[in-house]
Design an enzyme around this catalytic site. Structure first.
Site, PDB file in Angstrom:
ATOM      1  N   ARG A  45       0.840  -1.191   0.000  1.00 58.28           N
ATOM      2  CA  ARG A  45       0.000   0.000   0.000  1.00 58.28           C
ATOM      3  C   ARG A  45       0.880   1.248   0.000  1.00 58.28           C
ATOM      4  O   ARG A  45       2.088   1.144   0.176  1.00 58.28           O
ATOM      5  CB  ARG A  45      -0.941  -0.006   1.219  1.00 58.28           C
ATOM      6  CG  ARG A  45      -0.181  -0.304   2.515  1.00 58.28           C
ATOM      7  CD  ARG A  45      -0.697   0.409   3.693  1.00 58.28           C
ATOM      8  NE  ARG A  45      -0.596   1.832   3.570  1.00 58.28           N
ATOM      9  CZ  ARG A  45       0.553   2.514   3.712  1.00 58.28           C
ATOM     10  NH1 ARG A  45       1.701   1.914   3.969  1.00 58.28           N
ATOM     11  NH2 ARG A  45       0.545   3.830   3.586  1.00 58.28           N
ATOM     12  N   ALA A  47       0.854   5.155  -2.232  1.00 55.23           N
ATOM     13  CA  ALA A  47       0.736   5.439  -3.668  1.00 55.23           C
ATOM     14  C   ALA A  47       1.949   4.981  -4.504  1.00 55.23           C
ATOM     15  O   ALA A  47       1.779   4.218  -5.468  1.00 55.23           O
ATOM     16  CB  ALA A  47       0.449   6.923  -3.860  1.00 55.23           C
ATOM     17  N   ASP A 233      -1.907  10.811  -2.498  1.00 49.36           N
ATOM     18  CA  ASP A 233      -2.240   9.746  -3.452  1.00 49.36           C
ATOM     19  C   ASP A 233      -2.498  10.300  -4.848  1.00 49.36           C
ATOM     20  O   ASP A 233      -2.352   9.591  -5.837  1.00 49.36           O
ATOM     21  CB  ASP A 233      -3.447   8.950  -2.961  1.00 49.36           C
ATOM     22  CG  ASP A 233      -3.009   8.054  -1.823  1.00 49.36           C
ATOM     23  OD1 ASP A 233      -2.873   8.555  -0.696  1.00 49.36           O
ATOM     24  OD2 ASP A 233      -2.737   6.864  -2.069  1.00 49.36           O
ATOM     25  N   LYS A 244      -4.934  10.090   2.600  1.00 50.69           N
ATOM     26  CA  LYS A 244      -5.695   9.256   3.539  1.00 50.69           C
ATOM     27  C   LYS A 244      -6.782  10.046   4.269  1.00 50.69           C
ATOM     28  O   LYS A 244      -6.546  11.172   4.691  1.00 50.69           O
ATOM     29  CB  LYS A 244      -4.714   8.633   4.531  1.00 50.69           C
ATOM     30  CG  LYS A 244      -5.307   7.703   5.567  1.00 50.69           C
ATOM     31  CD  LYS A 244      -6.201   6.639   5.010  1.00 50.69           C
ATOM     32  CE  LYS A 244      -5.534   5.772   3.980  1.00 50.69           C
ATOM     33  NZ  LYS A 244      -6.507   4.923   3.238  1.00 50.69           N
TER      34      LYS A 244
HETATM   35  O1  MRU Z   1      -4.800   3.380   1.783  1.00 52.59           O
HETATM   36  P1  MRU Z   1      -3.304   3.546   1.810  1.00 52.59           P
HETATM   37  O2  MRU Z   1      -2.676   3.048   3.061  1.00 52.59           O
HETATM   38  O3  MRU Z   1      -2.649   3.004   0.556  1.00 52.59           O
HETATM   39  O4  MRU Z   1      -3.121   5.121   1.794  1.00 52.59           O
HETATM   40  C1  MRU Z   1      -1.832   5.640   1.803  1.00 52.59           C
HETATM   41  C2  MRU Z   1      -1.793   7.099   1.970  1.00 52.59           C
HETATM   42  O5  MRU Z   1      -2.785   7.775   2.026  1.00 52.59           O
HETATM   43  C3  MRU Z   1      -0.434   7.706   1.962  1.00 52.59           C
HETATM   44  O6  MRU Z   1      -0.422   8.858   2.739  1.00 52.59           O
HETATM   45  C4  MRU Z   1      -0.084   8.090   0.537  1.00 52.59           C
HETATM   46  O7  MRU Z   1      -0.220   6.998  -0.322  1.00 52.59           O
HETATM   47  C5  MRU Z   1       1.255   8.619   0.439  1.00 52.59           C
HETATM   48  S1  MRU Z   1       2.435   7.336   0.418  1.00 52.59           S
HETATM   49  C6  MRU Z   1       3.958   7.973   0.295  1.00 52.59           C
END
Ligand code: MRU
Length: 344
Positions: A45, A47, A233, A244
Site C-alpha cells: 500500500r 501510492a 495519493d 488518507k
Molecule cells: O490506503 P493507503 O494506506 O494506501 O493510503 C496511503 C496514503 O494515504 C499515503 O499517505 C499516501 O499513499 C502517500 S504514500 C507515500
C-alpha cells in the site's frame, strides 16, 4: 531498513504490510493475480509502492502469457493491465505505471516485449527510489532544528518502495543533524499510523508519540506541533490533494492554529489531467473495516458504516508541496504545470 518490495529471481517479494508490526512476513509472488490481491488487501500500500508493485505484477502477468503471436499476446496483456487498473482507484501512481508499461510493450517480438516489461518495472522502481530521496532532501530544509512534526497515515519506505515521502523528509532532516520528534496519528480504520509509521520511526531513532486521530487539535492548541507533513495519493492540477481520510481535517486544524501544512510526493503523484481535486476518484472500502478492528467486531451487528478511504484537501490549506523537482507554493496551478508529472 527492510525492503517493502523486491524483484528476486523473476518473482516479486513483498513485505506483508497488513501483518506489521507484530509479524514480519515476506511473501514471494509469481502470479499476477496474487499481486492484484496484495494491492486490494493492502499488503502492499501507499501510492508509489502500489505503482511499483503493479509494474512488476504486469511484468509477471506478461511472462505467463503462453502465445508467441504478438496480437494475441497484446490482447492478453491488456487484460492483465485492466485487472491492475481496477484494483485501487485513487493513487494515480498506479495509472502512471500502467501507462509506462503500455509504452514499454511496443517492441517487435513477444520475447523481446517480456524482457522490456521487466526492465521498465525495474526502472519505475529505481526512479521512485531516486525521486523520494531527492524530495526528502529538498523538504528537509523546511524542518527546523527542534521541530515536533505531526504526520498522518504512513508515508515512509513501506509506502514508497523507496526512501519515503513525508517520513522521508523527517528522516532527511534528522540526517542533517536536526533534533526532531514526531506525532503519529493512528489513522483509523486500518491504523497505518499506529502500525507502520511508529514502527518505521522507531527504526530511524526518531522519538514518536502515537495519538488517536481525534487528539490532533488538542496537541496543536497546546503548541506542541510545529508543522504537519503528509504524503499524497493524487495531486490535481490546481494543487488540491487527495490523501488518507482525515488529512483534510488535519489541514483545517493546522490552518486554525497557524501551523504550516506540507504535502510531500514524487511527481508521479501529480495528475495534470484533472483540473480540480474534486474530480479525483475516492475509493470506498468495505464497511467491515470500520465495524471491526483486525477481525474483532467493535459495533452493533448490522450497523450502517461509511468507509471513504481518502479525502481532498483544498490548496488554500497547503503551505507547500514538496516534490523531487522542487518545492511548489501558491499559485499551485502555475507551479505544478511548470514541474509537470514525470510520466505525462
Ligand atoms: O490506503 P493507503 O494506506 O494506501 O493510503 C496511503 C496514503 O494515504 C499515503 O499517505 C499516501 O499513499 C502517500 S504514500 C507515500
Amino acid at each position: 531498513m527492510v525492503r517493502a518490495i523486491e524483484w528476486l529471481d523473476g518473482k516479486l517479494r513483498i513485505l506483508d504490510q497488513s501483518r506489521l508490526p507484530q509479524e514480519q512476513v515476506f511473501t514471494d509472488l509469481d502470479d499476477y493475480g496474487d499481486v492484484v490481491r496484495a494491492i486490494k488487501e493492502m499488503k502492499v500500500r501507499g501510492a508509489p509502492a502500489i505503482g511499483v508493485a503493479a509494474a512488476y505484477g504486469i511484468a509477471l502477468g506478461a511472462s505467463d502469457i503462453e502465445t508467441d503471436n504478438k496480437d494475441e499476446f497484446l490482447t492478453e496483456l491488456a487484460q492483465v493491465m485492466q485487472t491492475f487498473a481496477a484494483s485501487r482507484p485513487t493513487a494515480v501512481n498506479l495509472f502512471q505505471a500502467i501507462r509506462r508499461m503500455q509504452k514499454a510493450a511496443g517492441g517487435d517480438g513477444v520475447a523481446e516485449i517480456k524482457k522490456s516489461l521487466i526492465n521498465e518495472a525495474k526502472r519505475i522502481h529505481q526512479e521512485e527510489v531516486t525521486a523520494t530521496k531527492q524530495l526528502s532532501q529538498l523538504g528537509a530544509e523546511l524542518i527546523k532544528d527542534g521541530f515536533s512534526v505531526l504526520t498522518h497515515c504512513n508515508a515512509g519506505p513501506l509506502a514508497t518502495a523507496g526512501y519515503g515521502t513525508a517520513l522521508g523528509v523527517i528522516k532527511a532532516a534528522k540526517e542533517q543533524g536536526k533534533k526532531l520528534s514526531a506525532f503519529a496519528t493512528e489513522t483509523r480504520p486500518l491504523l497505518q499510523g499506529a502500525r507502520l509509521t511508529t514502527w518505521e520511526l522507531i527504526q530511524e531513532g526518531i522519538p514518536v508519540t502515537l495519538i488517536t486521530d481525534s487528539m490532533a487539535g488538542y496537541f496543536m492548541k497546546r503548541g506542541e506541533i510545529d508543522c504537519v507533513i503528509v504524503g499524497a495519493d493524487r495531486i490535481a492540477a490546481n494543487g488540491y490533494t487527495a490523501n488518507k481520510i482525515g488529512t483534510y481535517t488535519l489541514a483545517v486544524l493546522a490552518d486554525a492554529h497557524g501551523i504550516p501544512f506540507y504535502v510531500a510526493a514524487p511527481t508521479t503523484t501529480i495528475d495534470l489531467s484533472l483540473t480540480s481535486g474534486y474530480q479525483i476518484p475516492i475509493e470506498e472500502r468495505s464497511p467491515e473495516e470500520v465495524t471491526h478492528i483486525r477481525g474483532v467486531p467493535i459495533a452493533p451487528k448490522g450497523i450502517r458504516a461509511a468507509n471513504p478511504a481518502f479525502d481532498v484537501t483544498p490548496n488554500n490549506y497547503i503551505t507547500a508541496i514538496i516534490t523531487e523537482k522542487g518545492i511548489v507554493r501558491s499559485p499551485y496551478a502555475e507551479g505544478l504545470k511548470t514541474i509537470g508529472s514525470r510520466s505525462s
